[in-house]
Design a protein around this motif. Structure first.
Motif, PDB file in Angstrom:
ATOM      1  N   GLU A 136       0.835  -1.209   0.000  1.00  0.00           N
ATOM      2  CA  GLU A 136       0.000   0.000   0.000  1.00  0.00           C
ATOM      3  C   GLU A 136       0.864   1.251   0.000  1.00  0.00           C
ATOM      4  O   GLU A 136       0.572   2.220  -0.709  1.00  0.00           O
ATOM      5  CB  GLU A 136      -0.914   0.016   1.224  1.00  0.00           C
ATOM      6  CG  GLU A 136      -2.059  -0.947   1.146  1.00  0.00           C
ATOM      7  CD  GLU A 136      -2.864  -1.005   2.439  1.00  0.00           C
ATOM      8  OE1 GLU A 136      -2.774  -0.056   3.249  1.00  0.00           O
ATOM      9  OE2 GLU A 136      -3.568  -2.005   2.643  1.00  0.00           O
ATOM     10  N   HIS A 137       1.933   1.226   0.776  1.00  0.00           N
ATOM     11  CA  HIS A 137       2.830   2.378   0.847  1.00  0.00           C
ATOM     12  C   HIS A 137       3.479   2.649  -0.517  1.00  0.00           C
ATOM     13  O   HIS A 137       3.527   3.793  -0.968  1.00  0.00           O
ATOM     14  CB  HIS A 137       3.911   2.144   1.909  1.00  0.00           C
ATOM     15  CG  HIS A 137       4.914   3.238   1.988  1.00  0.00           C
ATOM     16  ND1 HIS A 137       4.621   4.465   2.542  1.00  0.00           N
ATOM     17  CD2 HIS A 137       6.187   3.304   1.551  1.00  0.00           C
ATOM     18  CE1 HIS A 137       5.691   5.236   2.455  1.00  0.00           C
ATOM     19  NE2 HIS A 137       6.650   4.551   1.858  1.00  0.00           N
ATOM     20  N   GLU A 184       2.345   1.747  -3.489  1.00  0.00           N
ATOM     21  CA  GLU A 184       1.293   2.243  -4.384  1.00  0.00           C
ATOM     22  C   GLU A 184       0.979   3.712  -4.100  1.00  0.00           C
ATOM     23  O   GLU A 184       0.812   4.507  -5.028  1.00  0.00           O
ATOM     24  CB  GLU A 184       0.020   1.400  -4.248  1.00  0.00           C
ATOM     25  CG  GLU A 184       0.071   0.105  -4.991  1.00  0.00           C
ATOM     26  CD  GLU A 184       0.276   0.272  -6.485  1.00  0.00           C
ATOM     27  OE1 GLU A 184      -0.426   1.099  -7.125  1.00  0.00           O
ATOM     28  OE2 GLU A 184       1.160  -0.412  -7.028  1.00  0.00           O
ATOM     29  N   HIS A 185       0.899   4.060  -2.839  1.00  0.00           N
ATOM     30  CA  HIS A 185       0.610   5.434  -2.425  1.00  0.00           C
ATOM     31  C   HIS A 185       1.687   6.381  -2.977  1.00  0.00           C
ATOM     32  O   HIS A 185       1.376   7.435  -3.534  1.00  0.00           O
ATOM     33  CB  HIS A 185       0.548   5.503  -0.895  1.00  0.00           C
ATOM     34  CG  HIS A 185       0.262   6.849  -0.347  1.00  0.00           C
ATOM     35  ND1 HIS A 185      -0.975   7.456  -0.462  1.00  0.00           N
ATOM     36  CD2 HIS A 185       1.062   7.717   0.323  1.00  0.00           C
ATOM     37  CE1 HIS A 185      -0.922   8.640   0.125  1.00  0.00           C
ATOM     38  NE2 HIS A 185       0.298   8.819   0.609  1.00  0.00           N
ATOM     39  N   LYS A 186       2.941   5.990  -2.824  1.00  0.00           N
ATOM     40  CA  LYS A 186       4.054   6.821  -3.325  1.00  0.00           C
ATOM     41  C   LYS A 186       4.043   6.898  -4.840  1.00  0.00           C
ATOM     42  O   LYS A 186       4.333   7.929  -5.418  1.00  0.00           O
ATOM     43  CB  LYS A 186       5.406   6.274  -2.827  1.00  0.00           C
ATOM     44  CG  LYS A 186       5.627   6.506  -1.377  1.00  0.00           C
ATOM     45  CD  LYS A 186       5.670   7.976  -1.103  1.00  0.00           C
ATOM     46  CE  LYS A 186       6.109   8.285   0.298  1.00  0.00           C
ATOM     47  NZ  LYS A 186       5.986   9.693   0.602  1.00  0.00           N
ATOM     48  N   ASN A 206       1.534   6.852  -6.748  1.00  0.00           N
ATOM     49  CA  ASN A 206       0.444   7.731  -7.163  1.00  0.00           C
ATOM     50  C   ASN A 206       0.615   9.170  -6.668  1.00  0.00           C
ATOM     51  O   ASN A 206      -0.346   9.892  -6.541  1.00  0.00           O
ATOM     52  CB  ASN A 206      -0.897   7.171  -6.655  1.00  0.00           C
ATOM     53  CG  ASN A 206      -1.259   5.873  -7.332  1.00  0.00           C
ATOM     54  OD1 ASN A 206      -1.064   5.724  -8.526  1.00  0.00           O
ATOM     55  ND2 ASN A 206      -1.759   4.927  -6.574  1.00  0.00           N
ATOM     56  N   GLY A 243       1.502  10.212  -3.760  1.00  0.00           N
ATOM     57  CA  GLY A 243       1.056  10.453  -2.386  1.00  0.00           C
ATOM     58  C   GLY A 243      -0.433  10.592  -2.241  1.00  0.00           C
ATOM     59  O   GLY A 243      -0.935  10.878  -1.173  1.00  0.00           O
ATOM     60  N   HIS A 286      -4.163   9.261  -1.927  1.00  0.00           N
ATOM     61  CA  HIS A 286      -4.804   8.064  -1.430  1.00  0.00           C
ATOM     62  C   HIS A 286      -5.832   7.597  -2.448  1.00  0.00           C
ATOM     63  O   HIS A 286      -6.691   8.353  -2.847  1.00  0.00           O
ATOM     64  CB  HIS A 286      -5.479   8.330  -0.093  1.00  0.00           C
ATOM     65  CG  HIS A 286      -5.920   7.096   0.611  1.00  0.00           C
ATOM     66  ND1 HIS A 286      -5.072   6.018   0.802  1.00  0.00           N
ATOM     67  CD2 HIS A 286      -7.095   6.738   1.161  1.00  0.00           C
ATOM     68  CE1 HIS A 286      -5.721   5.075   1.440  1.00  0.00           C
ATOM     69  NE2 HIS A 286      -6.945   5.480   1.672  1.00  0.00           N
ATOM     70  N   VAL A 287      -5.672   6.343  -2.922  1.00  0.00           N
ATOM     71  CA  VAL A 287      -6.624   5.801  -3.910  1.00  0.00           C
ATOM     72  C   VAL A 287      -7.410   4.663  -3.355  1.00  0.00           C
ATOM     73  O   VAL A 287      -7.093   4.040  -2.430  1.00  0.00           O
ATOM     74  CB  VAL A 287      -5.899   5.328  -5.202  1.00  0.00           C
ATOM     75  CG1 VAL A 287      -5.402   6.516  -5.985  1.00  0.00           C
ATOM     76  CG2 VAL A 287      -4.786   4.363  -4.901  1.00  0.00           C
TER      77      VAL A 287
END
Length: 104
Positions: free
Chosen positions: A92-93, A95-97, A99, A101, A103-104
């Protein structure tokens, strides 16, 4: 810093060092989905059987995977739910980075 805290930090650092190897991480992420034998892990990761076996020994010694025997085959899975949670949070971290930062 007291000795207890220092020892605990050392143990945590050693725990995370195990995650720092690409092949070990491939194995762990593959085992997120299901329990597998060495041959299946070899096929799915395209890593040699001797390398998979070596990394599984390290992962088992570190308490990240467990093994069970069925006939002549050994099947490996994540040791417990904590390891699954750590891997999922890491994904998740990332993916978050990726994108930006968001949140999706």
């Amino acid at each position: 810093m007291d000795d207890v805290k220092s020892r605990e930090i050392t143990e945590i650092a050693d725990f995370f060092k195990v995650f720092g190897d690409f092949t070990r991480m491939q194995i762990l992420v593959t085992l997120l989905k299901e329990e597998l034998c060495v041959q299946c892990l070899t096929d799915l990761t395209e890593v040699s059987q001797s390398a998979i076996s070596h990394q599984l020994r390290l992962l088992k010694a570190s308490g990240l995977v467990k093994a069970r025997r069925e006939g002549k085959k050994m099947y490996y899975s994540l040791d417990d739910e904590h390891i699954k949670v750590i891997l999922e949070v890491a994904r998740e971290h990332v993916e978050h980075k990726k994108n930006g930062g968001l949140h999706v």
